[in-house]
Design a protein around this motif. Structure first.
Motif, mmCIF file in Angstrom:
data_model
loop_
_atom_site.group_PDB
_atom_site.id
_atom_site.type_symbol
_atom_site.label_atom_id
_atom_site.label_comp_id
_atom_site.label_asym_id
_atom_site.label_seq_id
_atom_site.Cartn_x
_atom_site.Cartn_y
_atom_site.Cartn_z
ATOM 1 N N VAL A 247 8.028 -28.529 30.063
ATOM 2 C CA VAL A 247 6.740 -29.068 29.619
ATOM 3 C C VAL A 247 6.599 -30.533 30.019
ATOM 4 N N ARG B 272 -8.181 -30.278 29.260
ATOM 5 C CA ARG B 272 -8.290 -29.580 27.976
ATOM 6 C C ARG B 272 -7.644 -28.196 28.047
ATOM 7 N N ASP B 273 -7.888 -27.471 29.147
ATOM 8 C CA ASP B 273 -7.305 -26.144 29.328
ATOM 9 C C ASP B 273 -5.777 -26.199 29.402
ATOM 10 N N ARG C 130 3.565 -32.270 31.970
ATOM 11 C CA ARG C 130 2.888 -33.442 31.403
ATOM 12 C C ARG C 130 2.787 -34.554 32.447
ATOM 13 N N ASP D 244 8.087 -23.465 29.535
ATOM 14 C CA ASP D 244 7.025 -22.509 29.255
ATOM 15 C C ASP D 244 7.163 -21.300 30.176
ATOM 16 N N LYS E 170 -3.759 -28.565 28.320
ATOM 17 C CA LYS E 170 -3.200 -28.978 27.034
ATOM 18 C C LYS E 170 -3.150 -27.808 26.046
ATOM 19 N N GLU E 171 -4.161 -26.969 26.050
ATOM 20 C CA GLU E 171 -4.168 -25.797 25.162
ATOM 21 C C GLU E 171 -3.125 -24.765 25.594
ATOM 22 N N ARG E 172 -3.040 -24.508 26.890
ATOM 23 C CA ARG E 172 -2.118 -23.469 27.391
ATOM 24 C C ARG E 172 -0.657 -23.840 27.253
ATOM 25 N N PHE E 173 -0.332 -25.117 27.486
ATOM 26 C CA PHE E 173 1.064 -25.514 27.549
ATOM 27 C C PHE E 173 1.505 -26.423 26.398
ATOM 28 N N GLY E 174 0.598 -26.758 25.524
ATOM 29 C CA GLY E 174 0.955 -27.623 24.408
ATOM 30 C C GLY E 174 1.398 -29.002 24.841
ATOM 31 N N VAL E 175 0.787 -29.482 25.889
ATOM 32 C CA VAL E 175 1.155 -30.795 26.443
ATOM 33 C C VAL E 175 0.547 -31.884 25.617
#
Length: 110
Positions: A9, A102-103, A13, A3, A105-110
């Motif tokens: 990523v 939640r933030d 994770r 990223d 996961k949204e930012r990095f697509g984890v």
């Protein structure tokens, strides 16, 4: 896949998983520490001092894994300090963990 932070990523994770586990562990042991304080100072029960020691070590590991995650996702210093201090207030660390997970996961697509 990498990223914008330069970290893979999968590395983010793993750091997030460690943070989540330790945030919950710290929160649970902090509640146990509050129980120990009530038992000691209100009820007068002795012998639960080991809870404070365990909580201290769990919180220390929480500090390490949170700092690791902060570096990987490039949190600003004030946010990092806020998340680190969230582990000192019962239940707040668990709530902050939920919001930050939640933030991330949204930012990095984890």
């Amino acid at each position: 896949m990498t990223d914008t932070t330069g970290w893979p990523v999968e590395t983010i994770r793993k750091a997030l998983t460690g943070y989540r586990v330790m945030a919950w562990a710290t929160g649970i042991w902090l509640i146990a520490l509050c129980y120990e304080m009530v038992m000691k100072y209100v009820v007068g029960v002795e012998g639960l001092n080991w809870i404070a020691v365990v909580h201290g070590w769990v919180y220390f590991v929480y500090l390490l894994v949170t700092a690791n995650l902060a570096v990987k996702v490039r949190w600003p210093i004030p946010k990092t300090i806020g998340v680190l201090l969230a582990g000192t207030i019962p239940l707040v660390g668990i709530i902050v963990e939920h919001v930050q997970t939640r933030d991330i996961k949204e930012r990095f697509g984890v």
